[in-house]
Design a protein around this motif. Sequence first.
Motif, short mmCIF file in Angstrom:
data_model
loop_
_atom_site.label_atom_id
_atom_site.label_comp_id
_atom_site.label_asym_id
_atom_site.label_seq_id
_atom_site.Cartn_x
_atom_site.Cartn_y
_atom_site.Cartn_z
N CYS A 109 -46.39 10.42 10.39
CA CYS A 109 -44.96 10.70 10.26
C CYS A 109 -44.22 9.44 9.85
N GLY A 110 -42.97 9.62 9.48
CA GLY A 110 -42.09 8.50 9.20
C GLY A 110 -41.36 8.11 10.46
N HIS A 111 -40.90 6.88 10.52
CA HIS A 111 -40.17 6.39 11.68
C HIS A 111 -38.97 7.30 11.99
N ARG A 112 -38.27 7.72 10.94
CA ARG A 112 -37.10 8.57 11.14
C ARG A 112 -37.44 9.90 11.82
N ASP A 113 -38.68 10.36 11.65
CA ASP A 113 -39.11 11.63 12.23
C ASP A 113 -39.30 11.55 13.74
N LEU A 114 -39.24 10.35 14.30
CA LEU A 114 -39.36 10.17 15.74
C LEU A 114 -37.99 10.12 16.41
N SER A 115 -36.93 10.36 15.65
CA SER A 115 -35.58 10.40 16.21
C SER A 115 -35.46 11.60 17.15
N PRO A 116 -34.53 11.54 18.10
CA PRO A 116 -34.37 12.68 19.03
C PRO A 116 -33.76 13.90 18.33
N ASP A 117 -34.18 15.07 18.76
CA ASP A 117 -33.65 16.33 18.25
C ASP A 117 -32.35 16.62 19.03
N LEU A 118 -31.26 16.07 18.54
CA LEU A 118 -30.00 16.11 19.28
C LEU A 118 -29.43 17.51 19.49
N ASN A 119 -29.64 18.41 18.52
CA ASN A 119 -29.08 19.75 18.66
C ASN A 119 -30.09 20.75 19.24
N GLY A 120 -31.32 20.28 19.51
CA GLY A 120 -32.31 21.12 20.19
C GLY A 120 -32.86 22.28 19.38
N ASN A 121 -32.79 22.20 18.04
CA ASN A 121 -33.28 23.31 17.22
C ASN A 121 -34.74 23.16 16.81
N GLY A 122 -35.41 22.12 17.31
CA GLY A 122 -36.82 21.93 17.01
C GLY A 122 -37.09 21.21 15.70
N GLU A 123 -36.06 20.73 15.05
CA GLU A 123 -36.20 20.04 13.76
C GLU A 123 -35.36 18.76 13.78
N ILE A 124 -35.95 17.67 13.28
CA ILE A 124 -35.20 16.41 13.18
C ILE A 124 -34.53 16.41 11.81
N GLU A 125 -33.23 16.55 11.80
CA GLU A 125 -32.47 16.66 10.56
C GLU A 125 -31.83 15.32 10.20
N PRO A 126 -31.49 15.12 8.92
CA PRO A 126 -30.96 13.82 8.49
C PRO A 126 -29.80 13.29 9.34
N GLU A 127 -28.93 14.16 9.80
CA GLU A 127 -27.80 13.67 10.60
C GLU A 127 -28.24 13.21 12.00
N GLU A 128 -29.50 13.49 12.38
CA GLU A 128 -30.02 13.07 13.67
C GLU A 128 -30.87 11.78 13.58
N TRP A 129 -31.18 11.35 12.36
CA TRP A 129 -32.02 10.17 12.19
C TRP A 129 -31.36 8.95 12.81
N VAL A 130 -32.12 8.23 13.65
CA VAL A 130 -31.65 6.97 14.19
C VAL A 130 -31.71 5.91 13.10
N LYS A 131 -32.74 6.01 12.25
CA LYS A 131 -32.91 5.12 11.10
C LYS A 131 -33.26 5.96 9.89
N GLN A 132 -33.00 5.44 8.71
CA GLN A 132 -33.34 6.14 7.46
C GLN A 132 -34.80 5.90 7.08
N CYS A 133 -35.45 5.01 7.76
CA CYS A 133 -36.78 4.51 7.45
C CYS A 133 -37.86 5.57 7.71
N PRO A 134 -38.79 5.79 6.81
CA PRO A 134 -38.87 5.23 5.47
C PRO A 134 -37.96 6.02 4.54
N CYS A 135 -37.95 5.64 3.30
CA CYS A 135 -37.02 6.23 2.34
C CYS A 135 -37.62 7.42 1.59
#
Length: 145
Positions: A109-135
């Motif tokens: 996975c990418g680092h950004r994919d380890l961001s928390p699922d803030l809205n709890g829908n089971g998907e890490i979406e761009p607005e939830e990314w802690v970092k943009q990494c990788p590009c």
Amino acid sequence: MRFINLIVVHCSATRCDRCYTEHDLTTDHLRRGFSGAGYHFYIRKNGDIKTTRPIEKIGAHARGYNAQSIGICYEGGISERGRLAVWQKHSLRVLVRTLLVDYPGCKVCGHRDLSPDLNGNGEIEPEEWVKQCPCFDVSKEKYSK
């Protein structure tokens, strides 16, 4: 040997028109208080793969995931398109395939994919990314043979 179940891809978030060597990376991580480069591997723009931390040593690249993961970082990431150079993409694919032979069943996975699922829908979406990494979207790459 430690248990590995995750391979995490990062970018150095440096400009593509400037060099950022493995020495620069290590120096920056030492300044941040790490014991060396936090990633296990670093891929230069020309595709050279540098070992920057022994796999046996826990990384310092993805808080909460370091104990069971291998960190790979590629040089650059900040450009007009945020893409890997052709040789970097090839080297990343070869490196990940090799690691999957040694550590079968690992998730990639990418680092950004380890961001928390803030809205709890089971998907890490761009607005939830802690970092943009990788590009790029690591999940869309084909790493198995």
